[in-house]
Design a protein around this motif. Structure first.
Motif, mmCIF file in Angstrom:
data_model
loop_
_atom_site.group_PDB
_atom_site.id
_atom_site.type_symbol
_atom_site.label_atom_id
_atom_site.label_comp_id
_atom_site.label_asym_id
_atom_site.label_seq_id
_atom_site.Cartn_x
_atom_site.Cartn_y
_atom_site.Cartn_z
ATOM 1 N N ASP A 80 -5.017 5.965 1.755
ATOM 2 C CA ASP A 80 -5.903 5.446 2.804
ATOM 3 C C ASP A 80 -5.467 4.032 3.182
ATOM 4 O O ASP A 80 -4.814 3.337 2.397
ATOM 5 C CB ASP A 80 -7.353 5.410 2.312
ATOM 6 N N PRO A 81 -5.854 3.595 4.371
ATOM 7 C CA PRO A 81 -5.559 2.211 4.752
ATOM 8 C C PRO A 81 -6.222 1.227 3.790
ATOM 9 O O PRO A 81 -7.331 1.472 3.302
ATOM 10 C CB PRO A 81 -6.151 2.100 6.156
ATOM 11 N N ALA A 82 -5.534 0.126 3.509
ATOM 12 C CA ALA A 82 -6.066 -0.915 2.627
ATOM 13 C C ALA A 82 -6.244 -2.194 3.424
ATOM 14 O O ALA A 82 -5.341 -2.609 4.157
ATOM 15 C CB ALA A 82 -5.129 -1.150 1.447
ATOM 16 N N THR A 83 -7.420 -2.809 3.288
ATOM 17 C CA THR A 83 -7.717 -4.036 4.022
ATOM 18 C C THR A 83 -7.555 -5.235 3.104
ATOM 19 O O THR A 83 -8.064 -5.249 1.975
ATOM 20 C CB THR A 83 -9.153 -3.998 4.581
ATOM 21 N N TYR A 84 -6.849 -6.239 3.577
ATOM 22 C CA TYR A 84 -6.585 -7.431 2.789
ATOM 23 C C TYR A 84 -7.145 -8.659 3.510
ATOM 24 O O TYR A 84 -6.883 -8.860 4.688
ATOM 25 C CB TYR A 84 -5.083 -7.632 2.579
ATOM 26 N N ARG B 233 -1.541 0.293 6.514
ATOM 27 C CA ARG B 233 -1.628 1.742 6.445
ATOM 28 C C ARG B 233 -1.010 2.274 5.158
ATOM 29 O O ARG B 233 -0.180 1.603 4.528
ATOM 30 C CB ARG B 233 -0.908 2.371 7.645
ATOM 31 N N ALA B 234 -1.422 3.457 4.759
ATOM 32 C CA ALA B 234 -0.838 4.102 3.587
ATOM 33 C C ALA B 234 0.662 4.271 3.787
ATOM 34 O O ALA B 234 1.115 4.680 4.860
ATOM 35 C CB ALA B 234 -1.503 5.458 3.348
ATOM 36 N N THR C 265 -5.168 -4.905 7.944
ATOM 37 C CA THR C 265 -5.133 -3.598 7.296
ATOM 38 C C THR C 265 -3.700 -3.086 7.210
ATOM 39 O O THR C 265 -2.934 -3.195 8.174
ATOM 40 C CB THR C 265 -5.986 -2.583 8.081
ATOM 41 N N ASN D 232 0.849 -1.196 0.000
ATOM 42 C CA ASN D 232 0.000 0.000 0.000
ATOM 43 C C ASN D 232 0.892 1.256 0.000
ATOM 44 O O ASN D 232 0.613 2.247 0.668
ATOM 45 C CB ASN D 232 -0.920 0.003 1.225
ATOM 46 N N GLY E 78 -0.830 4.283 -1.828
ATOM 47 C CA GLY E 78 -2.164 4.650 -1.362
ATOM 48 C C GLY E 78 -2.145 5.813 -0.389
ATOM 49 O O GLY E 78 -1.124 6.132 0.217
#
Length: 217
Positions: free
Chosen positions: A84-88, A149-150, A147, A79, A82
């Protein structure tokens, strides 16, 4: 997540090989030094792998469980670009197998017939939720949601629980090999032959610890 009780690691001791050269040849007994590395000694490991001797018996001297090294169990989740936080939600997986050590040789391939004989010489687990099978591959797979973080990366890691066994081999030939019927590698009561095999749950999956780590890009 399945957890296990950690056990203190003990250091495997390599007993010196004993060459019983003073025993008369009529007894047909000797003690091997390093198989395959001497013109006066047979390659008992290779012979047992090929099923040549009448008997290849593993004698366990000591055993214990201990956590192994951490291994990457997934691709890196990125990420970095990015905002914004990305959820995987991804599956993490790790597969491992039994390893064998003797002398200065770290690992070697063992035939199914020989691994079965080694298994017979190993003591079974006293824990009802733990087992180990020599030679079989085992896998752990877990699906988790995390999650990132960016500006960060993330990855799953797995630490397997290993069962360590050490002992010696008793080998009987149907005819004299290098002057003797019986060979003991690397000596009766020694610990020069070692097996490390994964500890599993009753369903055959690996026991150990899965963790999620993140770091800056």
């Amino acid at each position: 997540m399945k957890l296990f009780k950690r056990t203190l690691r003990r250091t495997a001791l390599m007993a010196p090989a004993l060459a019983l050269l003073t025993i008369p040849f009529s007894t047909g007994t000797a003690s091997a030094a390093t198989p395959g590395w001497g013109s006066d000694k047979p390659d008992v490991i290779g012979d047992c792998n090929a099923g040549k001797p009448d008997l290849c018996q593993y004698h366990e001297v000591s055993s214990w469980n201990a956590p192994g090294y951490w291994h990457a169990a997934s691709n890196v989740f990125n990420n970095c670009e990015g905002t914004d936080p990305a959820t995987y939600a991804r599956s993490a997986a790790y597969e491992t197998n039994t390893s064998y050590t003797y002398g200065t040789k770290e690992t070697f391939e063992v035939s199914s017939g020989f691994s079965d004989k080694i298994q017979l010489g190993m003591k079974a687990s006293v824990e009802t939720n733990q087992s180990w099978t020599v030679g079989d591959k085992h896998t752990v797979t877990e699906t988790q949601t995390n999650t990132v973080r960016a500006g960060y990366k993330g990855q799953y890691w797995f630490q397997p629980l290993w069962h360590h066994s050490q002992g010696w081999l008793e080998v009987h030939y149907g005819k004299r090999v290098d002057g003797h019927y019986y060979w003991y590698y690397p000596g009766q009561g020694s610990t020069g032959f070692q097996i490390t095999t994964p500890v599993t749950w009753p369903d055959g999956t690996l026991q150990g610890e899965m963790k999620w780590t993140t770091w800056k890009c």
